[in-house]
Design a protein around this motif. Structure first.
Motif, PDB file in Angstrom:
ATOM      1  N   HIS A  15      32.225   3.247  16.885  1.00  0.00           N
ATOM      2  CA  HIS A  15      32.117   3.715  15.497  1.00  0.00           C
ATOM      3  C   HIS A  15      30.672   3.679  15.005  1.00  0.00           C
ATOM      4  CE1 HIS A  15      33.715   4.834  11.631  1.00  0.00           C
ATOM      5  NE2 HIS A  15      33.061   3.836  11.037  1.00  0.00           N
ATOM      6  N   LEU A  16      29.835   2.909  15.682  1.00  0.00           N
ATOM      7  CA  LEU A  16      28.417   2.905  15.308  1.00  0.00           C
ATOM      8  C   LEU A  16      27.815   4.302  15.448  1.00  0.00           C
ATOM      9  CD1 LEU A  16      27.258  -0.436  16.990  1.00  0.00           C
ATOM     10  CD2 LEU A  16      27.830  -0.032  14.578  1.00  0.00           C
ATOM     11  N   GLU A  17      28.305   5.076  16.417  1.00  0.00           N
ATOM     12  CA  GLU A  17      27.848   6.454  16.589  1.00  0.00           C
ATOM     13  C   GLU A  17      28.277   7.311  15.402  1.00  0.00           C
ATOM     14  OE1 GLU A  17      25.703   9.201  18.934  1.00  0.00           O
ATOM     15  OE2 GLU A  17      26.135   7.100  19.387  1.00  0.00           O
ATOM     16  N   VAL A  18      29.487   7.065  14.900  1.00  0.00           N
ATOM     17  CA  VAL A  18      29.969   7.784  13.711  1.00  0.00           C
ATOM     18  C   VAL A  18      29.077   7.460  12.516  1.00  0.00           C
ATOM     19  CG1 VAL A  18      31.918   8.108  12.142  1.00  0.00           C
ATOM     20  CG2 VAL A  18      32.332   7.763  14.586  1.00  0.00           C
ATOM     21  N   VAL A  19      28.770   6.172  12.354  1.00  0.00           N
ATOM     22  CA  VAL A  19      27.939   5.739  11.226  1.00  0.00           C
ATOM     23  C   VAL A  19      26.558   6.387  11.290  1.00  0.00           C
ATOM     24  CG1 VAL A  19      26.823   3.747  10.145  1.00  0.00           C
ATOM     25  CG2 VAL A  19      29.176   3.556  10.999  1.00  0.00           C
ATOM     26  N   ALA A  20      25.940   6.335  12.472  1.00  0.00           N
ATOM     27  CA  ALA A  20      24.589   6.887  12.616  1.00  0.00           C
ATOM     28  C   ALA A  20      24.561   8.378  12.307  1.00  0.00           C
ATOM     29  CB  ALA A  20      24.085   6.622  14.033  1.00  0.00           C
ATOM     30  N   ASN A  21      25.529   9.129  12.813  1.00  0.00           N
ATOM     31  CA  ASN A  21      25.550  10.576  12.586  1.00  0.00           C
ATOM     32  C   ASN A  21      25.910  10.922  11.146  1.00  0.00           C
ATOM     33  OD1 ASN A  21      25.279  12.429  15.207  1.00  0.00           O
ATOM     34  ND2 ASN A  21      26.186  10.459  15.809  1.00  0.00           N
ATOM     35  N   TYR A  22      26.754  10.119  10.528  1.00  0.00           N
ATOM     36  CA  TYR A  22      27.104  10.407   9.135  1.00  0.00           C
ATOM     37  C   TYR A  22      25.870  10.333   8.240  1.00  0.00           C
ATOM     38  CZ  TYR A  22      28.656   9.804   4.370  1.00  0.00           C
ATOM     39  OH  TYR A  22      28.787   9.936   3.006  1.00  0.00           O
ATOM     40  N   PHE A  23      25.099   9.266   8.386  1.00  0.00           N
ATOM     41  CA  PHE A  23      23.943   9.113   7.509  1.00  0.00           C
ATOM     42  C   PHE A  23      22.846  10.128   7.838  1.00  0.00           C
ATOM     43  CE2 PHE A  23      25.867   4.882   6.843  1.00  0.00           C
ATOM     44  CZ  PHE A  23      25.917   4.902   5.459  1.00  0.00           C
ATOM     45  N   GLN A  24      22.797  10.606   9.073  1.00  0.00           N
ATOM     46  CA  GLN A  24      21.858  11.681   9.390  1.00  0.00           C
ATOM     47  C   GLN A  24      22.285  13.000   8.739  1.00  0.00           C
ATOM     48  OE1 GLN A  24      21.502  11.965  13.639  1.00  0.00           O
ATOM     49  NE2 GLN A  24      20.101  10.214  13.802  1.00  0.00           N
ATOM     50  N   GLN A  25      23.598  13.213   8.633  1.00  0.00           N
ATOM     51  CA  GLN A  25      24.124  14.479   8.120  1.00  0.00           C
ATOM     52  C   GLN A  25      24.580  14.378   6.663  1.00  0.00           C
ATOM     53  OE1 GLN A  25      27.294  15.648  10.783  1.00  0.00           O
ATOM     54  NE2 GLN A  25      26.050  15.317  12.623  1.00  0.00           N
ATOM     55  N   GLU A  26      24.341  13.261   6.026  1.00  0.00           N
ATOM     56  CA  GLU A  26      24.885  13.026   4.688  1.00  0.00           C
ATOM     57  C   GLU A  26      24.501  14.123   3.701  1.00  0.00           C
ATOM     58  OE1 GLU A  26      25.234   9.317   1.499  1.00  0.00           O
ATOM     59  OE2 GLU A  26      23.649   9.322   3.029  1.00  0.00           O
ATOM     60  N   ALA A  27      23.279  14.638   3.795  1.00  0.00           N
ATOM     61  CA  ALA A  27      22.809  15.647   2.833  1.00  0.00           C
ATOM     62  C   ALA A  27      23.544  16.966   2.983  1.00  0.00           C
ATOM     63  CB  ALA A  27      21.305  15.863   3.002  1.00  0.00           C
ATOM     64  N   VAL A  28      24.129  17.208   4.137  1.00  0.00           N
ATOM     65  CA  VAL A  28      24.821  18.473   4.389  1.00  0.00           C
ATOM     66  C   VAL A  28      26.189  18.492   3.713  1.00  0.00           C
ATOM     67  CG1 VAL A  28      25.727  19.980   6.216  1.00  0.00           C
ATOM     68  CG2 VAL A  28      23.592  18.712   6.562  1.00  0.00           C
ATOM     69  N   ILE A  51      31.899  13.663  -1.974  1.00  0.00           N
ATOM     70  CA  ILE A  51      33.255  13.178  -1.700  1.00  0.00           C
ATOM     71  C   ILE A  51      33.471  12.885  -0.216  1.00  0.00           C
ATOM     72  CG2 ILE A  51      34.306  15.440  -1.323  1.00  0.00           C
ATOM     73  CD1 ILE A  51      36.753  14.416  -2.862  1.00  0.00           C
ATOM     74  N   ALA A  52      32.609  13.440   0.638  1.00  0.00           N
ATOM     75  CA  ALA A  52      32.735  13.173   2.077  1.00  0.00           C
ATOM     76  C   ALA A  52      32.567  11.691   2.384  1.00  0.00           C
ATOM     77  CB  ALA A  52      31.708  13.994   2.851  1.00  0.00           C
ATOM     78  N   ALA A  53      31.822  10.997   1.503  1.00  0.00           N
ATOM     79  CA  ALA A  53      31.631   9.557   1.706  1.00  0.00           C
ATOM     80  C   ALA A  53      32.967   8.818   1.670  1.00  0.00           C
ATOM     81  CB  ALA A  53      30.684   9.009   0.646  1.00  0.00           C
ATOM     82  N   SER A  54      33.895   9.298   0.833  1.00  0.00           N
ATOM     83  CA  SER A  54      35.210   8.648   0.741  1.00  0.00           C
ATOM     84  C   SER A  54      35.940   8.718   2.080  1.00  0.00           C
ATOM     85  CB  SER A  54      36.046   9.316  -0.353  1.00  0.00           C
ATOM     86  OG  SER A  54      35.400   9.227  -1.604  1.00  0.00           O
ATOM     87  N   PHE A  55      35.853   9.846   2.746  1.00  0.00           N
ATOM     88  CA  PHE A  55      36.516  10.001   4.040  1.00  0.00           C
ATOM     89  C   PHE A  55      35.819   9.160   5.114  1.00  0.00           C
ATOM     90  CE2 PHE A  55      37.739  13.672   1.589  1.00  0.00           C
ATOM     91  CZ  PHE A  55      39.079  13.821   1.899  1.00  0.00           C
ATOM     92  N   PHE A  89      43.231  13.665   9.283  1.00  0.00           N
ATOM     93  CA  PHE A  89      43.159  14.209   7.924  1.00  0.00           C
ATOM     94  C   PHE A  89      41.723  14.611   7.577  1.00  0.00           C
ATOM     95  CE2 PHE A  89      42.855  13.464   3.248  1.00  0.00           C
ATOM     96  CZ  PHE A  89      43.648  14.538   2.866  1.00  0.00           C
ATOM     97  N   THR A  90      40.762  13.768   7.939  1.00  0.00           N
ATOM     98  CA  THR A  90      39.349  14.094   7.688  1.00  0.00           C
ATOM     99  C   THR A  90      38.949  15.352   8.440  1.00  0.00           C
ATOM    100  OG1 THR A  90      38.839  11.748   7.380  1.00  0.00           O
ATOM    101  CG2 THR A  90      36.988  13.221   7.857  1.00  0.00           C
ATOM    102  N   LEU A  91      39.441  15.473   9.657  1.00  0.00           N
ATOM    103  CA  LEU A  91      39.143  16.650  10.470  1.00  0.00           C
ATOM    104  C   LEU A  91      39.688  17.919   9.809  1.00  0.00           C
ATOM    105  CD1 LEU A  91      37.769  17.163  13.192  1.00  0.00           C
ATOM    106  CD2 LEU A  91      40.010  17.020  14.273  1.00  0.00           C
ATOM    107  N   ALA A  92      40.867  17.800   9.209  1.00  0.00           N
ATOM    108  CA  ALA A  92      41.503  18.970   8.594  1.00  0.00           C
ATOM    109  C   ALA A  92      40.746  19.453   7.356  1.00  0.00           C
ATOM    110  CB  ALA A  92      42.946  18.637   8.234  1.00  0.00           C
ATOM    111  N   VAL A  93      40.158  18.525   6.592  1.00  0.00           N
ATOM    112  CA  VAL A  93      39.492  18.915   5.334  1.00  0.00           C
ATOM    113  C   VAL A  93      37.977  19.015   5.494  1.00  0.00           C
ATOM    114  CG1 VAL A  93      41.325  17.848   3.973  1.00  0.00           C
ATOM    115  CG2 VAL A  93      39.280  16.512   4.535  1.00  0.00           C
TER     116      VAL A  93
END
Length: 390
Positions: A29-42, A46-50, A84-88
């Motif tokens: 999940h550390l990979e998920v965290v790292a990529n999320y914060f790199q892509q956060e501006a995109v 509300i994506a933060a909630s997911f 669910f996150t994948l779907a939205v």
């Protein structure tokens, strides 16, 4: 009633497997965290909630795996949150946003594979077979909707197959491992059932041997005495002996009486007297004995087994000299040793219907937790050691 052991191998495997998977899931999940914060501006806010929903579900998988409770619920929750996150996900991208070439995949991609593994860890084959195709197709559709640069259709199909095949392979490996642990538990169950059956059979055989010994030592002697009775007084004595024997049989039928104790001194004195009556020319080496107490049933067993050994020496050995040694062992233990210089015999040639040794000596001592050893050979005499240790 069937006795069933806990499925120890399967239970231990499940516990360790889930704990290891929880830790691996946390690291991945550390990979998920790292990529999320790199892509956060995109993405929209509300994506933060997911993202935090998936992160929370990962933590729940780790915690429940460590405590060993509610882990199935946590695994399903994480898989559902990811799906669910994948779907939205396409609706979470900024209107003017796009995934840069350097990103290649949206951050949720690194949660898709572990989500498939979660269902595999559950061990529900039907659920795994249903969920993995849905998860793979959902990712393909999501990639097509995101429309980053490159060849989305080709990449989407490739990634979808990767998720399906890799997660399916893990599910198959886990299924084989579970099957192996079930086989181990099944073998242990069969061994336990066999041991229990043997124990029950042995208990029944010991009870039969006890009754056989009673018949051999009491009833048979009574019948012989009655058959040889000639005078009226002898007949009366045989009738009295028969009554006592019947009472003994009734007692055996009703169950063993409450255990009482006798001292070793009293036992040695009584056994010495009975031995001399049975074998007048016997050589005795008897300790004085002490006040250590032994159960009455043990004293009776030692007496009967010793007298049977003396009777065998008298009637079958052809010995010139027979000796009886009685001594106390550590605690309240007792050892009786009958030695003769007779013809001896091959121990493995004793007929099964000869219950004098098999039942009245070996079996009789076994019923009270003692044992007897017979050392003999043709032409070398015989030594019978009867021992009970507290």
């Amino acid at each position: 009633m069937t006795t069933v052991l806990p499925a120890a191998a399967r239970s231990k495997l499940e516990s360790r497997m889930r704990q290891v998977f929880g830790l691996v899931l946390g690291l991945s999940h550390l990979e998920v965290v790292a990529n999320y914060f790199q892509q956060e501006a995109v993405f929209l806010p509300i994506a933060a909630s997911f993202f935090y929903l998936i992160t929370l579900s990962v933590l729940s998988v780790i915690v429940t795996a460590l405590i060993g409770k509610f882990n199935n619920t946590a695994l399903v929750a994480h898989a559902a949150a990811t799906l669910f996150t994948l779907a939205v996900l396409p609706q979470l991208i900024q209107p003017a946003g796009s995934l840069a070439d350097s990103f290649h995949h949206a951050w949720v991609w690194w949660a898709v594979g572990p989500a498939g593994f979660c269902i595999a860890v559950l061990g529900k084959n039907f659920l795994t077979a249903s969920f993995l195709p849905v998860l793979s197709v959902a990712w393909v559709v999501t990639e097509l909707q995101i429309q980053w640069s490159g060849a989305p259709l080709l990449y989407g199909i490739q990634d979808g197959l990767y998720v399906f095949l890799f997660a399916g392979a893990v599910a198959g490996l886990l299924s084989l491992t579970r099957d192996w642990s079930d086989r181990v538990d099944s073998a242990n169950q069969q061994l336990a059932a066999s041991s229990i059956a043997m124990a029950r059979t042995e208990a029944m055989e010991l009870e039969d041997q006890r009754l056989d010994a009673l018949i051999h030592d009491s009833v048979l002697h009574t019948m012989l005495f009655a058959a040889s009775a000639q005078s009226k007084s002898e007949q009366l004595a045989s009738a009295k002996l028969a009554g006592e024997t019947v009472a003994k049989l009734e007692t055996a039928k009703a169950g063993s009486p409450k255990t009482s104790l006798v001292t070793r001194r009293a036992l040695f004195l009584a056994l010495e007297k009975l031995a001399l009556q049975s074998y007048p020319g016997l050589t005795l080496n008897v300790e004085q004995g002490d006040l250590e107490r032994v159960p009455l049933e043990v004293a009776q067993a030692i007496t009967e087994a010793t007298l049977q050994a003396l009777d065998n020496a008298k009637n079958h050995s052809g010995a010139e000299h027979v000796a009886l040694d009685l001594e106390g062992l550590e605690g309240a233990g007792i050892q009786a040793r009958v030695v003769d210089d007779g013809i001896g015999f091959k121990l493995n040639r004793i007929p099964r219907d000869r219950i004098g040794i098999q039942v009245s000596i070996l079996g009789r001592m076994a019923t009270v937790g003692g044992h007897a050893e017979i050392d003999t050979a043709p032409g070398a005499g015989t030594a019978v050691v009867i021992r009970w240790e507290k």
